[in-house]
Write an enzyme that holds these catalytic residues in place. Structure first.
Site, PDB file in Angstrom:
ATOM      1  N   LYS A 196      30.104 -16.001 -38.775  1.00  0.00           N
ATOM      2  CA  LYS A 196      31.253 -15.332 -38.149  1.00  0.00           C
ATOM      3  C   LYS A 196      30.972 -15.214 -36.659  1.00  0.00           C
ATOM      4  O   LYS A 196      30.019 -14.555 -36.231  1.00  0.00           O
ATOM      5  CB  LYS A 196      31.482 -13.945 -38.748  1.00  0.00           C
ATOM      6  CG  LYS A 196      32.694 -13.225 -38.154  1.00  0.00           C
ATOM      7  CD  LYS A 196      32.912 -11.887 -38.818  1.00  0.00           C
ATOM      8  CE  LYS A 196      34.131 -11.179 -38.254  1.00  0.00           C
ATOM      9  NZ  LYS A 196      34.351  -9.852 -38.897  1.00  0.00           N
ATOM     10  N   LYS A 254      34.038 -18.496 -39.893  1.00  0.00           N
ATOM     11  CA  LYS A 254      35.187 -17.807 -39.291  1.00  0.00           C
ATOM     12  C   LYS A 254      35.010 -17.789 -37.789  1.00  0.00           C
ATOM     13  O   LYS A 254      33.927 -17.414 -37.314  1.00  0.00           O
ATOM     14  CB  LYS A 254      35.275 -16.373 -39.833  1.00  0.00           C
ATOM     15  CG  LYS A 254      36.456 -15.570 -39.321  1.00  0.00           C
ATOM     16  CD  LYS A 254      36.443 -14.165 -39.916  1.00  0.00           C
ATOM     17  CE  LYS A 254      37.655 -13.371 -39.413  1.00  0.00           C
ATOM     18  NZ  LYS A 254      37.666 -11.983 -39.929  1.00  0.00           N
TER      19      LYS A 254
END
Length: 329
Positions: A196, A254
């Site tokens: 992320k 992400k």
């Protein structure tokens, strides 16, 4: 002499293009993010995310039944916590009768076969909008992991099928996995936000949950001390392999489009399912450009989603899920 091999033969009609297509989207590819809020009869559009809504629990029930009929069988839950319930320790996240816990039960009562994944992070519950406890200008790692672990157990007890830690604290996957095992939740899965990145594409999401970091003396107003530097590639492999070793069943990259090289790197290195989150900023850009008439909304949407799957994603978390499935017929 004309060529014997003409590649265009396999592009000459829609029928042949469909027949030889290498990457195909289906409703089973999608994980649908859902935002829940308190109240009754509430369907409040998120201004920076056109046609996406915060839903009260009664309308959440209606929404999941519609998703199921469309063939969308997996959801990812986020809770919009009231300001008076926020503090520095995420206390409300552990409330067995909290909004998230009630949302899980609502979905399981309305549609028992729906796969429910839950966001495990402190920022929606934090008065400071960070993913951890703050002390003396520092986001504390180990103390925050304790809260995240208890939060995960609370979600499992409420009926979540998977917990999805999105915080990027070190060691939280191992802590959560051990706690779930110790408490008998051996079948509760973990989808780790493993790679992320500290991205500028999260803005609309933070609007949706009122969870943006606030100004605090000596604390950065960003998440770069725990989310990954977007310039890094090898670090993503290291982070992901560590999460797998600690017990993650699914790993996530992400955001989406700017990180498809990372998705492919991981696909080449690991053998667990890879999820990709096509985030709020990616969604908002397409919506805004289409509204201006600068892009063909549906064509760009499908191209982006196909690219994500082509790169190696097994699961696509996307705000476009319903729009895409309608086009897939």
């Amino acid at each position: 002499m004309y060529p014997l091999i003409r590649n265009r033969r396999l592009r000459s009609s829609q029928a042949i293009r469909n027949l030889v297509r290498e990457t195909t989207l289906t409703p089973s590819d999608f994980l649908v993010p859902l935002f829940v809020t308190e109240g009754k009869g509430v369907k409040k559009e998120i201004p920076s995310m056109p046609n996406y809504f915060n839903l009260s629990l009664d309308l959440l029930e209606k929404e999941v039944k519609e998703l199921w009929k469309m063939g969308l069988c997996s959801v990812l839950l986020f809770a919009k916590v009231e300001e008076n319930l926020k503090d520095n320790k995420g206390t409300e996240a552990l409330n067995p009768d909290g909004l998230m816990q009630r949302a899980i039960k609502t979905i399981k009562n309305a549609c028992p076969q729906m796969l429910v994944m839950t966001d495990v992070a402190m920022d929606p519950y934090s008065s400071y909008g960070h993913d951890g406890i703050i002390s003396d200008g520092e986001i504390l790692n180990d103390e925050s992991v304790e809260v995240l672990t208890e939060m995960s157990l609370s979600h499992a007890k409420a009926g979540a099928d998977f917990v999805a830690p999105s915080d990027m604290m070190d060691g939280r996957i191992l802590s959560i996995r051990e706690a779930l095992e110790d408490e008998g939740y051996t079948n509760t899965g973990i989808m780790a936000y493993s790679a992320k990145y500290a991205s500028a594409f999260y803005g609309p999401f933070r609007d949706a949950l009122d969870s943006a970091p606030v100004d605090i003396k000596n604390v950065p107003k960003d998440k770069k001390t725990y989310q990954m530097d977007y310039a890094n590639r090898l670090e993503a492999i290291r982070e992901t392999e560590q999460d797998i070793d600690e017990g993650a069943d699914i790993v996530m990259v992400k955001p989406g489009l700017c990180y498809l090289d990372i998705v492919r790197d991981l696909k080449n290195e690991i053998d667990v399912p890879i999820a990709v989150y096509q985030v709020s900023g990616e969604y908002a850009m397409v919506k805004a450009a289409a509204e201006k008439g600068w892009l063909d909304h549906d064509a760009v949407m499908m191209e982006q989603l196909t690219a994500i799957k082509r790169a190696g994603a097994s699961i696509i978390a996307s705000y476009f899920a319903k729009d895409a499935v309608k086009l897939l017929g």
